[in-house]
Design an enzyme around this catalytic site. Structure first.
Site, PDB file in Angstrom:
ATOM      1  CB  ALA A  44     -40.630  25.393 -91.194  1.00  0.00           C
ATOM      2  CB  ALA A  45     -40.017  20.068 -88.438  1.00  0.00           C
ATOM      3  CG  ASP A  63     -44.575  26.193 -89.012  1.00  0.00           C
ATOM      4  OD1 ASP A  63     -45.358  26.140 -88.037  1.00  0.00           O
ATOM      5  OD2 ASP A  63     -43.605  26.981 -89.062  1.00  0.00           O
TER       6      ASP A  63
HETATM    7  O1  RIB Z   1     -41.969  27.603 -87.005  1.00  0.00           O
HETATM    8  C1  RIB Z   1     -40.884  28.231 -87.642  1.00  0.00           C
HETATM    9  C2  RIB Z   1     -41.149  29.700 -87.731  1.00  0.00           C
HETATM   10  O2  RIB Z   1     -41.171  30.241 -86.428  1.00  0.00           O
HETATM   11  C3  RIB Z   1     -40.103  30.493 -88.456  1.00  0.00           C
HETATM   12  O3  RIB Z   1     -40.342  30.564 -89.848  1.00  0.00           O
HETATM   13  C4  RIB Z   1     -40.142  31.842 -87.753  1.00  0.00           C
HETATM   14  O4  RIB Z   1     -40.595  32.877 -88.556  1.00  0.00           O
HETATM   15  C5  RIB Z   1     -41.032  31.643 -86.539  1.00  0.00           C
HETATM   16  O5  RIB Z   1     -42.293  32.126 -86.741  1.00  0.00           O
END
Ligand code: RIB
Length: 305
Positions: free
Chosen positions: A245-246, A248
């Protein structure tokens, strides 16, 4: 930019196991107890933007299972507007994630309800400050959302993850393209091994008519190119626990800063700090920082860009 940040994208439940190393073909590896975290690139970016201080709404779908209920409740708990979230019959999105001692992950996604979220499920578009898109829902849905947003003059931030061949008609509508080195290499069909190569690719991608291209390079930081300037921003030196999730966290914080009227440079600085904090913590959404944490981190950081 007026109105909320709108995320049209995925929600997954993440099942995470720490492993001594990622298994090779045919190999079985014994790992840690599993942990369950709310995830999904769309929901992660929605929560990241909300924690960074933005008003956020999430459009997408959960399944009719228990995970669906938990995923929706978790967004609400984080102040994300879920009025337009659909519940579709069947399982929710699920991600199987392994994380090695260096914090690097491998992710397999079972799309579940995300894969059944079709253009006809999109509500009519209303004004928004920014539309945030990723590629964990069907491409026609992404395209339909982008069409509606550009018809209303809503700027689009596309994070093309996981990468697929992208139609020019979609790329031309994008105001900010944020991608990592793997996605950039696939899109440009050229390796991205150094910040210099990344810089060249960012400039190449701009030729598709995208005003701002940002390439995130993990420990090597980020490069960006917009009409007026381009540059390389080093990553903050931090102890990496889990890189999940970096990207995100970066996209959500970037969107929050842009939606609040920040310049691209200000937003990149803010997002770079958010991503640095994300990798020091385990899990997807539990790792996403609050605005106050990002500001405190920046206040004490040594910056070289
Ligand atoms: O970018 C990380 C995400 O990728 C995770 O939370 C997982 O669910 C996938 O979608």
């Amino acid at each position: 930019m007026a109105g909320p940040i709108r995320v049209v994208g995925s929600l997954n439940m993440d099942l995470v196991v720490q492993v001594p190393h990622h298994p090779g073909p045919g190999e079985t590896v014994l790992g840690s107890d599993y942990a369950t975290y709310p995830g999904g690139k769309g929901a992660n970016q929605a929560v990241a933007a909300a924690r960074a201080g933005a008003q956020v709404e999430m459009w997408g779908a959960v399944g009719s299972d228990e995970f669906g209920r938990l995923l929706q409740e978790n967004l609400e708990h984080n102040g994300v507007d879920t009025r337009h979230l659909r519940q579709l019959e069947g399982p929710s999105g699920l991600a199987l994630i392994t994380v090695d001692p260096g914090g690097q992950n491998r992710i397999v996604v079972s799309p579940g309800a995300n894969g059944r979220y079709l253009p006809e499920h999109l509500p009519p578009f209303t004004p928004a400050a920014l539309l945030l898109l990723q590629l964990e829902i069907p491409l026609p849905t992404v395209q339909a959302a982008a069409e509606q947003a550009s018809a209303q003059g809503i700027p689009i931030l596309l994070n093309p993850a996981p990468i697929v061949p992208l139609p020019g008609s979609l790329l031309r509508r994008v105001r900010y393209l944020v991608l990592n080195e793997t996605e950039a290499a696939a899109l440009a069909q050229s390796p991205v091994e150094t910040p210099e190569q990344a810089q060249k690719i960012a400039q190449e991608l701009q030729k598709h008519g995208i005003p701002a291209v940002i390439l995130t390079l993990g420990g090597a930081g980020l490069v960006w190119a917009d009409g007026e300037e381009s540059g390389h921003w080093p990553a903050h030196p931090v102890e990496v626990v889990d890189t999940t999730a970096a990207g995100d966290g970066f996209c959500g914080a970037l969107a929050a800063c842009l939606a609040a009227g920040g310049s691209l440079r200000e937003a990149l600085r803010f997002a770079n700090a958010a991503a640095a904090l994300v990798v020091t913590r385990a899990g997807a959404q539990p790792s996403l920082p609050q605005r106050s944490e990002i500001e405190a981190f920046l206040a004490s950081a040594v910056e070289t860009a």
